[in-house]
Design a protein around this motif. Structure first.
Motif, PDB file in Angstrom:
ATOM      1  N   ASP A  45     -18.945 -32.215 -36.134  1.00 24.54           N
ATOM      2  CA  ASP A  45     -18.449 -32.711 -37.517  1.00 24.54           C
ATOM      3  C   ASP A  45     -17.172 -33.339 -37.545  1.00 24.54           C
ATOM      4  OD1 ASP A  45     -20.930 -32.315 -38.056  1.00 24.54           O
ATOM      5  OD2 ASP A  45     -20.552 -30.307 -39.018  1.00 24.54           O
ATOM      6  N   SER A  46     -16.166 -32.692 -36.905  1.00 17.63           N
ATOM      7  CA  SER A  46     -14.814 -33.020 -37.075  1.00 17.63           C
ATOM      8  C   SER A  46     -14.220 -33.872 -36.048  1.00 17.63           C
ATOM      9  CB  SER A  46     -13.999 -31.589 -36.779  1.00 17.63           C
ATOM     10  OG  SER A  46     -14.247 -30.892 -35.779  1.00 17.63           O
ATOM     11  N   SER A  47     -15.085 -34.044 -34.725  1.00 19.59           N
ATOM     12  CA  SER A  47     -14.586 -35.021 -33.987  1.00 19.59           C
ATOM     13  C   SER A  47     -14.608 -36.647 -34.418  1.00 19.59           C
ATOM     14  CB  SER A  47     -15.078 -35.068 -32.616  1.00 19.59           C
ATOM     15  OG  SER A  47     -16.599 -35.446 -32.835  1.00 19.59           O
ATOM     16  N   ARG A  48     -13.907 -37.440 -34.191  1.00 17.42           N
ATOM     17  CA  ARG A  48     -14.033 -38.935 -34.565  1.00 17.42           C
ATOM     18  C   ARG A  48     -15.185 -39.653 -34.120  1.00 17.42           C
ATOM     19  NH1 ARG A  48      -8.973 -39.936 -31.915  1.00 17.42           N
ATOM     20  NH2 ARG A  48      -7.360 -38.871 -33.144  1.00 17.42           N
ATOM     21  N   SER A  49     -15.936 -39.260 -33.116  1.00 17.14           N
ATOM     22  CA  SER A  49     -17.226 -39.944 -32.569  1.00 17.14           C
ATOM     23  C   SER A  49     -18.229 -39.169 -33.482  1.00 17.14           C
ATOM     24  CB  SER A  49     -17.302 -39.540 -31.318  1.00 17.14           C
ATOM     25  OG  SER A  49     -16.547 -40.130 -30.393  1.00 17.14           O
ATOM     26  N   GLY A  50     -18.274 -37.913 -33.656  1.00 20.76           N
ATOM     27  CA  GLY A  50     -19.191 -37.274 -34.572  1.00 20.76           C
ATOM     28  C   GLY A  50     -19.134 -37.670 -36.026  1.00 20.76           C
ATOM     29  N   SER A  51     -18.092 -37.864 -36.673  1.00 20.65           N
ATOM     30  CA  SER A  51     -17.864 -38.235 -37.869  1.00 20.65           C
ATOM     31  C   SER A  51     -18.600 -39.648 -38.150  1.00 20.65           C
ATOM     32  CB  SER A  51     -16.450 -38.087 -38.133  1.00 20.65           C
ATOM     33  OG  SER A  51     -15.921 -36.961 -38.544  1.00 20.65           O
ATOM     34  N   GLN A  52     -18.028 -40.590 -36.975  1.00 18.79           N
ATOM     35  CA  GLN A  52     -18.674 -41.950 -37.071  1.00 18.79           C
ATOM     36  C   GLN A  52     -20.346 -41.806 -37.078  1.00 18.79           C
ATOM     37  OE1 GLN A  52     -16.580 -43.748 -34.045  1.00 18.79           O
ATOM     38  NE2 GLN A  52     -14.806 -44.162 -35.216  1.00 18.79           N
ATOM     39  N   ILE A 170      -9.083 -27.241 -29.888  1.00 18.51           N
ATOM     40  CA  ILE A 170      -8.643 -27.673 -28.465  1.00 18.51           C
ATOM     41  C   ILE A 170      -9.572 -28.688 -27.939  1.00 18.51           C
ATOM     42  CG2 ILE A 170      -8.164 -27.060 -26.101  1.00 18.51           C
ATOM     43  CD1 ILE A 170      -7.206 -24.420 -27.390  1.00 18.51           C
ATOM     44  N   ILE A 171     -10.977 -28.478 -28.069  1.00 20.74           N
ATOM     45  CA  ILE A 171     -11.846 -29.260 -27.619  1.00 20.74           C
ATOM     46  C   ILE A 171     -11.917 -30.744 -28.121  1.00 20.74           C
ATOM     47  CG2 ILE A 171     -14.407 -29.372 -27.008  1.00 20.74           C
ATOM     48  CD1 ILE A 171     -12.716 -27.663 -24.862  1.00 20.74           C
ATOM     49  N   VAL A 172     -11.961 -30.151 -29.720  1.00 21.03           N
ATOM     50  CA  VAL A 172     -11.911 -31.512 -30.444  1.00 21.03           C
ATOM     51  C   VAL A 172     -10.889 -32.370 -30.130  1.00 21.03           C
ATOM     52  CG1 VAL A 172     -12.054 -32.343 -32.735  1.00 21.03           C
ATOM     53  CG2 VAL A 172     -13.509 -30.582 -32.319  1.00 21.03           C
ATOM     54  N   ARG A 173      -9.508 -31.925 -30.149  1.00 16.71           N
ATOM     55  CA  ARG A 173      -8.527 -32.700 -29.761  1.00 16.71           C
ATOM     56  C   ARG A 173      -8.516 -33.625 -28.462  1.00 16.71           C
ATOM     57  NH1 ARG A 173      -4.549 -31.084 -26.912  1.00 16.71           N
ATOM     58  NH2 ARG A 173      -4.747 -28.896 -27.103  1.00 16.71           N
ATOM     59  N   LEU A 174      -9.117 -32.751 -27.238  1.00 22.15           N
ATOM     60  CA  LEU A 174      -8.963 -33.330 -26.052  1.00 22.15           C
ATOM     61  C   LEU A 174     -10.481 -34.327 -26.107  1.00 22.15           C
ATOM     62  CD1 LEU A 174      -9.006 -29.994 -23.795  1.00 22.15           C
ATOM     63  CD2 LEU A 174      -7.134 -31.954 -24.047  1.00 22.15           C
ATOM     64  N   TYR A 175     -11.299 -34.057 -26.922  1.00 21.74           N
ATOM     65  CA  TYR A 175     -12.588 -34.886 -26.781  1.00 21.74           C
ATOM     66  C   TYR A 175     -12.145 -36.208 -27.583  1.00 21.74           C
ATOM     67  CZ  TYR A 175     -17.271 -37.033 -27.850  1.00 21.74           C
ATOM     68  OH  TYR A 175     -18.323 -37.817 -27.844  1.00 21.74           O
TER      69      TYR A 175
END
Length: 186
Positions: A45-52, A170-175
């Protein structure tokens, strides 16, 4: 979209992930390793790809919802005309009109079911790719940062977890960094 549909693939991926980070890492690294957890749904939900991906599914849902509402309104108008004219129709006209209405009603129900299946499949496709990529990243992060185990918070059966062990951000930032790198190379 119900989160239950997303939970099963996430559970399978992260159970596999838990098995991929073997306990032998602890033995190889002198027994001094860490434990952590990730909330995969929050990561998606919070990653850019997930949000898109979520936004894309929402847009598709909204388009289908509009079509369904238009078809329901038209069907309501047909039913109203049918009800008001039933007394003036012959038996054969009445039967034909009711049959046509029932076919239209069935078609609408089928359209709604198909739309739901398509949206769920689209959501699964989009999120399974993201879960797979996050899983690989978690595996790499775990190896590089001396983790024995990294659990998925929601599906692991963990009843309490210290927030200091939460590596989701951390994982979201790295992703997101990884995805930006891929997008800039295209």
């Amino acid at each position: 979209m119900a989160t239950e549909h997303r939970t099963i693939p996430i559970l399978i991926v992260f159970l596999m992930l838990a098995l991929m980070i073997p306990a032998t890492v602890m033995a190889q690294q002198g027994g001094d390793c860490r434990y952590g957890y990730i909330d995969v749904q929050r990561a998606i939900d919070s990653s850019r790809s997930g949000s898109q991906a979520i936004e894309k599914v929402k847009q598709e849902f909204e388009q289908k919802r509009k079509v369904i509402e238009e078809r329901k309104a038209e069907l309501a108008r047909v039913k109203e005309r049918l009800d008001s004219n039933l007394g003036t129709m012959s038996e054969s006209e009445r039967k034909r009109s009711v049959d046509m209405y029932n076919v239209d009603l069935l078609n609408l129900r089928n359209f709604v079911e198909d739309a739901n299946r398509q949206l769920e499949a689209q959501e699964r496709t989009l999120t399974s790719r993201i879960v797979s990529e996050i899983s690989a990243l978690v595996h790499q992060y775990g190896q590089e940062n001396n983790y024995c185990y990294i659990f998925e918070l929601k599906t692991s059966g963990i009843l309490y977890a210290n927030e200091a062990q939460d590596i989701t951000s951390i994982i979201v930032r790295l992703y997101d960094q990884q995805q930006n790198g891929r997008n800039s190379r295209r």
